[in-house]
Design a protein around this motif. Structure first.
Motif, mmCIF file in Angstrom:
data_model
loop_
_atom_site.group_PDB
_atom_site.id
_atom_site.type_symbol
_atom_site.label_atom_id
_atom_site.label_comp_id
_atom_site.label_asym_id
_atom_site.label_seq_id
_atom_site.Cartn_x
_atom_site.Cartn_y
_atom_site.Cartn_z
ATOM 1 N N GLY A 1 0.947 -1.357 0.138
ATOM 2 C CA GLY A 1 0.129 0.001 0.005
ATOM 3 C C GLY A 1 0.900 1.283 -0.082
ATOM 4 N N ALA A 2 2.188 1.242 0.253
ATOM 5 C CA ALA A 2 2.958 2.298 0.115
ATOM 6 C C ALA A 2 3.086 2.960 -1.255
ATOM 7 C CB ALA A 2 4.276 2.039 0.660
ATOM 8 N N GLU A 3 3.276 4.164 -1.431
ATOM 9 C CA GLU A 3 3.571 4.919 -2.632
ATOM 10 C C GLU A 3 4.986 4.827 -2.920
ATOM 11 O OE1 GLU A 3 3.434 9.360 -4.387
ATOM 12 O OE2 GLU A 3 1.492 8.822 -3.218
ATOM 13 N N MET B 1 13.986 -0.506 -8.512
ATOM 14 C CA MET B 1 14.547 -0.028 -7.377
ATOM 15 C C MET B 1 13.676 1.080 -7.064
ATOM 16 S SD MET B 1 18.322 1.483 -6.282
ATOM 17 C CE MET B 1 19.203 0.527 -7.787
ATOM 18 N N VAL B 2 13.110 1.203 -5.713
ATOM 19 C CA VAL B 2 12.324 2.305 -5.289
ATOM 20 C C VAL B 2 12.527 2.962 -4.187
ATOM 21 C CG1 VAL B 2 10.420 1.236 -6.569
ATOM 22 C CG2 VAL B 2 10.712 0.603 -4.157
ATOM 23 N N ASP B 3 11.945 4.127 -4.090
ATOM 24 C CA ASP B 3 11.957 4.813 -2.674
ATOM 25 C C ASP B 3 10.418 4.761 -2.038
ATOM 26 O OD1 ASP B 3 14.720 5.634 -3.073
ATOM 27 O OD2 ASP B 3 14.247 7.647 -3.641
ATOM 28 N N TYR B 4 10.236 4.718 -1.077
ATOM 29 C CA TYR B 4 9.034 4.921 -0.351
ATOM 30 C C TYR B 4 8.920 5.060 1.229
ATOM 31 C CZ TYR B 4 9.585 0.196 1.544
ATOM 32 O OH TYR B 4 10.246 -1.097 2.255
ATOM 33 N N THR B 5 7.789 5.475 1.889
ATOM 34 C CA THR B 5 7.853 5.540 3.128
ATOM 35 C C THR B 5 7.121 4.295 3.757
ATOM 36 O OG1 THR B 5 7.853 7.931 2.796
ATOM 37 C CG2 THR B 5 7.062 7.154 5.160
ATOM 38 N N SER B 6 7.696 3.664 4.893
ATOM 39 C CA SER B 6 6.765 2.399 5.480
ATOM 40 C C SER B 6 5.552 2.922 5.750
ATOM 41 C CB SER B 6 7.726 1.886 6.446
ATOM 42 O OG SER B 6 7.047 1.200 7.254
ATOM 43 N N ALA C 1 11.722 6.392 6.018
ATOM 44 C CA ALA C 1 11.845 6.541 4.535
ATOM 45 C C ALA C 1 12.901 5.469 4.099
ATOM 46 C CB ALA C 1 12.437 7.923 4.310
ATOM 47 N N VAL C 2 12.428 4.933 3.179
ATOM 48 C CA VAL C 2 13.190 3.877 2.658
ATOM 49 C C VAL C 2 13.793 4.205 1.160
ATOM 50 C CG1 VAL C 2 13.364 1.266 1.919
ATOM 51 C CG2 VAL C 2 11.983 2.072 3.699
ATOM 52 N N THR C 3 14.969 4.140 0.945
ATOM 53 C CA THR C 3 15.769 4.765 -0.192
ATOM 54 C C THR C 3 16.384 3.533 -0.888
ATOM 55 O OG1 THR C 3 17.630 5.266 0.996
ATOM 56 C CG2 THR C 3 15.931 7.103 0.471
ATOM 57 N N ASN C 4 16.309 3.562 -2.325
ATOM 58 C CA ASN C 4 16.966 2.519 -3.233
ATOM 59 C C ASN C 4 16.684 1.065 -2.738
ATOM 60 O OD1 ASN C 4 18.196 4.653 -4.653
ATOM 61 N ND2 ASN C 4 19.646 5.127 -2.826
ATOM 62 N N HIS C 5 15.413 0.742 -2.302
ATOM 63 C CA HIS C 5 15.149 -0.528 -2.031
ATOM 64 C C HIS C 5 15.149 -1.380 -3.195
ATOM 65 C CE1 HIS C 5 13.243 -4.002 0.059
ATOM 66 N NE2 HIS C 5 12.327 -3.816 -1.114
ATOM 67 N N LYS C 6 16.023 -2.478 -2.965
ATOM 68 C CA LYS C 6 16.072 -3.543 -3.859
ATOM 69 C C LYS C 6 15.269 -4.878 -3.319
ATOM 70 C CE LYS C 6 20.809 -2.087 -4.999
ATOM 71 N NZ LYS C 6 22.154 -2.604 -4.741
ATOM 72 N N TRP C 7 14.388 -5.473 -4.199
ATOM 73 C CA TRP C 7 13.872 -5.177 -5.311
ATOM 74 C C TRP C 7 12.066 -5.308 -5.177
ATOM 75 C CZ3 TRP C 7 17.357 -3.488 -8.777
ATOM 76 C CH2 TRP C 7 18.694 -3.921 -8.578
ATOM 77 N N VAL C 8 11.754 -4.693 -6.196
ATOM 78 C CA VAL C 8 10.177 -4.944 -6.481
ATOM 79 C C VAL C 8 9.793 -5.281 -8.011
ATOM 80 C CG1 VAL C 8 7.765 -3.813 -6.499
ATOM 81 C CG2 VAL C 8 9.587 -2.991 -4.536
#
Length: 189
Positions: A84-86, A163-168, A174-181
Motif C-alpha cells: 500500500g505504500a507509494e 529499485m524504489v523509494d517509499y515511506t513505510s 523513509a526507505v531509499t533505493n530498495h531492491k527489489w520490487v
C-alpha cells in the motif's frame, strides 16, 4: 487466610499471563503460495535501504511500465510496511528475479522464500533462468548473512525489477533505493 487469598490471586495472575503469552507465540502455518510465505517471513535483518549501486552487468529496461521518476503503489507486502505504500521509481531493469531459500552465513534460522534476488547478484550462475531446485551462491547483501550464502532457487520470474523509494506504512521510515520490487508488485497510482 489473608495470605492464601493473595497467593491464590497471584497464582491466578501468573497463570493468566502465561496463557496469554502462549497465545501470542508465532503460530505461522505453512503457506500455500509463495506470496503468502513471503508475507510471513521475518525481514528484521533486511537492509530496507541501499546505496543504489547495481551490478554492472544489469541491463536498464528500455520501456518500463513504470518509468524512472514516476510513482506507483506497492501491491505485495513481502516486507512489513511495503504493501500500500507509494513508491517512487529510482531504477528499472530487465532481468530474472528469484525467490530463494538459504541458511544465513551469519547463523540463525533458515530463510524461506525470500523475495527477490536477481540473476546478476548470483556468483557464476548458469544461463538465466535457473530452474527451481538449483543451488548457487549469491553476493547480494539485502539481509544479514546473505552475502556468499548458498541459496536454493524456489522460483524464477523473467520480469522488470524496480529499485524504489517509499515511506513505510507502519513505521513512517523513509526507505531509499530498495531492491527489489517486480513489475507485478506495482500498480498505477
Amino acid at each position: 487466610m489473608k495470605f492464601n487469598k493473595r497467593w491464590s490471586v497471584g497464582l491466578l495472575s501468573v497463570v493468566a499471563l502465561i496463557s496469554l503469552s502462549a497465545c501470542t507465540e508465532d503460530q505461522t502455518k505453512p503457506a500455500s503460495t509463495s506470496n503468502e510465505a513471503a508475507e510471513e517471513m521475518d525481514h528484521s535483518t533486511m537492509n530496507h535501504s541501499s546505496s543504489g549501486e547495481v551490478p554492472v552487468t544489469l541491463k536498464k529496461a528500455e520501456n518500463p511500465k513504470f518509468p524512472i521518476g514516476s510513482t506507483a503503489i506497492i501491491t505485495d507486502g513481502h516486507m512489513e510496511g511495503m504493501k500500500g505504500a507509494e513508491a517512487t521509481i529510482v531504477g528499472a531493469y530487465t532481468t530474472t528475479a528469484y525467490v530463494i531459500s538459504y541458511e544465513p552465513t551469519s547463523g540463525g534460522k533458515r530463510i524461506e522464500k525470500h523475495k527477490w534476488v536477481i540473476h546478476e547478484e548470483l556468483i557464476d550462475p548458469q544461463e538465466a533462468p535457473l530452474a527451481p531446485g538449483t543451488e548457487v551462491k549469491t553476493d547480494a547483501i539485502h539481509m544479514e548473512g546473505m552475502e556468499n550464502a548458498t541459496v536454493l532457487i524456489d522460483e524464477a520470474v523473467q520480469t522488470t525489477v524496480y529499485m524504489v523509494d517509499y515511506t513505510s506504512t507502519t513505521s513512517g521510515e523513509a526507505v531509499t533505493n530498495h531492491k527489489w520490487v517486480t513489475e507485478e508488485e506495482l500498480s498505477p497510482k
